[in-house]
Design an enzyme around this catalytic site. Structure first.
Site, PDB file in Angstrom:
ATOM      1  CE  LYS A 191       0.056   1.608   1.597  1.00 19.59           C
ATOM      2  NZ  LYS A 191       1.304   0.876   1.917  1.00 19.59           N
ATOM      3  CB  THR A 216       8.612   6.493  -3.474  1.00 17.77           C
ATOM      4  OG1 THR A 216       8.792   5.791  -4.716  1.00 17.77           O
ATOM      5  CG2 THR A 216       8.287   7.942  -3.747  1.00 17.77           C
ATOM      6  N   GLY A 242      10.342   1.897  -0.010  1.00 20.07           N
ATOM      7  CA  GLY A 242      10.095   1.657   1.419  1.00 20.07           C
ATOM      8  C   GLY A 242       9.065   2.571   2.052  1.00 20.07           C
ATOM      9  CB  THR A 243       6.568   5.029   0.722  1.00 22.64           C
ATOM     10  OG1 THR A 243       6.255   4.159  -0.351  1.00 22.64           O
ATOM     11  CG2 THR A 243       7.419   6.155   0.209  1.00 22.64           C
ATOM     12  N   GLY A 244       5.799   2.293   2.027  1.00 19.32           N
ATOM     13  CA  GLY A 244       4.754   1.505   2.695  1.00 19.32           C
ATOM     14  C   GLY A 244       5.239   0.939   4.014  1.00 19.32           C
ATOM     15  CB  CYS A 245       8.480  -0.649   4.964  1.00 14.64           C
ATOM     16  SG  CYS A 245       8.581  -1.831   3.625  1.00 14.64           S
TER      17      CYS A 245
HETATM   18  O1  PXL Z   1       8.116  -2.004   0.296  1.00 19.86           O
HETATM   19  C1  PXL Z   1       7.833  -3.360   0.216  1.00 19.86           C
HETATM   20  C2  PXL Z   1       8.977  -4.193   0.727  1.00 19.86           C
HETATM   21  C3  PXL Z   1       8.835  -4.861   1.909  1.00 19.86           C
HETATM   22  N1  PXL Z   1       9.819  -5.624   2.433  1.00 19.86           N
HETATM   23  C4  PXL Z   1      10.980  -5.759   1.805  1.00 19.86           C
HETATM   24  C5  PXL Z   1      11.188  -5.101   0.617  1.00 19.86           C
HETATM   25  C6  PXL Z   1      10.154  -4.300   0.048  1.00 19.86           C
HETATM   26  C7  PXL Z   1      10.359  -3.605  -1.221  1.00 19.86           C
HETATM   27  O2  PXL Z   1      11.282  -3.745  -1.920  1.00 19.86           O
HETATM   28  O3  PXL Z   1      12.346  -5.236   0.021  1.00 19.86           O
HETATM   29  C8  PXL Z   1      12.040  -6.603   2.399  1.00 19.86           C
END
Ligand code: PXL
Length: 275
Positions: A178, A212, A214-217
């Site tokens: 990304k 932004t 949690g964008t990756g999740c």
């Molecule tokens: O975005 C990565 C991530 C993944 N999982 C949990 C998170 C975070 C970022 O803070 O809290 C539980």
């Protein structure tokens, strides 16, 4: 569609009390994309938009039993992996994926949160590379994560391509690096995709925002949902890209720090187009 044929997706990840990342982001995204969501929680984090205030990992047996409970009964069309925290949890999760022979696996190699909190122990990186990447259909590192996995610095597009090759060599079938953390970005974000043969670049508009979290999740969850519905990996990645673009563009402006993205945005835009 009959009830029994509803596509089902599992997320194996950490809980984010703030609701923007982790299990919460994944389940919201699955739901928005018409996929039945299930979860195996690996750790509970104490969070709001200001940061991570606590991390409570669960015993690896808790992850194993949750995965077994849903795998043996409800069934899983695709799954994603987020925060795993320890080598022990990684080994346990890998063992369960092999046991059920699941092949639609999206690995988001979560390492650190925006404020610097450790979501993956340093000593767990090796296990992630050797145990989990060989099971991944799609892996979605950001640039800092790709640097760790590939063991190199990434400055240029050429570096990104080299890192993608290294990560592919570790066993992941499709590597998506990304572009959101690139230093040389102007008004475009370039995500680089490598399937072992071909490089593809997906370009999106850069959105200037602090929201932004949690964008990756959310991106990896959207890919997982589309795979669960039967899309090809490239179609799923392209659709996931559109989902996260809408979620970032239509921010919710919540909290005093790095707020969540808007998980409603993609569906609401589609409803507007079709109504
Ligand atoms: O975005 C990565 C991530 C993944 N999982 C949990 C998170 C975070 C970022 O803070 O809290 C539980």
């Amino acid at each position: 569609m009959s009830v029994t044929s509803v596509p089902r997706a599992l997320t194996i990840a950490g809980s984010d009390s703030g609701g923007g990342a982790g299990i919460q982001a994944d389940l919201k995204t699955f739901q928005e994309l018409d996929v039945y969501g299930m979860s195996a929680i690996t750790a509970v984090t104490v969070q709001n938009t200001l940061g991570v205030h606590g991390v409570y990992p669960l015993p690896s047996s808790a992850a194993a039993e949750q995965i077994e409970a849903v795998g043996s009964d409800i069934g899983v069309n695709a799954l994603k992996i987020g925060m795993l925290f320890s080598p022990d949890i990684i080994r346990t999760v890998a063992e369960q994926i092999r046991r059920y022979d699941w092949d639609q696996v999206v690995v988001d190699p979560v390492m650190i949160a925006k404020g610097g909190a450790e979501l993956l122990r340093t000593e767990a990186v090796q296990a992630l590379k050797s145990e989990l990447l060989p099971l991944a259909l799609v892996v979605t590192p950001n640039i800092p994560e790709a640097e760790v996995l590939a063991g190199m610095n990434i400055r240029s597009m050429q570096d990104r391509r080299e890192a993608a090759r290294c990560i592919h060599d570790l066993g992941a079938k499709i590597v998506v690096i990304k572009g959101g953390h690139a230093m040389d970005m102007e008004d475009e974000v370039i995500d680089l995709i490598y399937d072992g043969t071909m490089f593809t670049e997906l370009t999106g508009k850069w959105v200037k925002t602090v929201h932004t979290h949690g964008t990756g999740c959310t991106f990896s969850a959207a890919i997982t949902a589309e795979l669960a519905k039967g899309m090809s990996p490239m179609e799923a990645i392209t659709s996931g890209r559109a989902f996260i673009q809408a979620a970032i563009e239509d921010g919710l402006n919540l909290g005093q720090g790095h707020g969540p993205t808007n998980h409603f945005a993609y569906r609401r835009r589609h409803q507007e187009v079709h109504s």
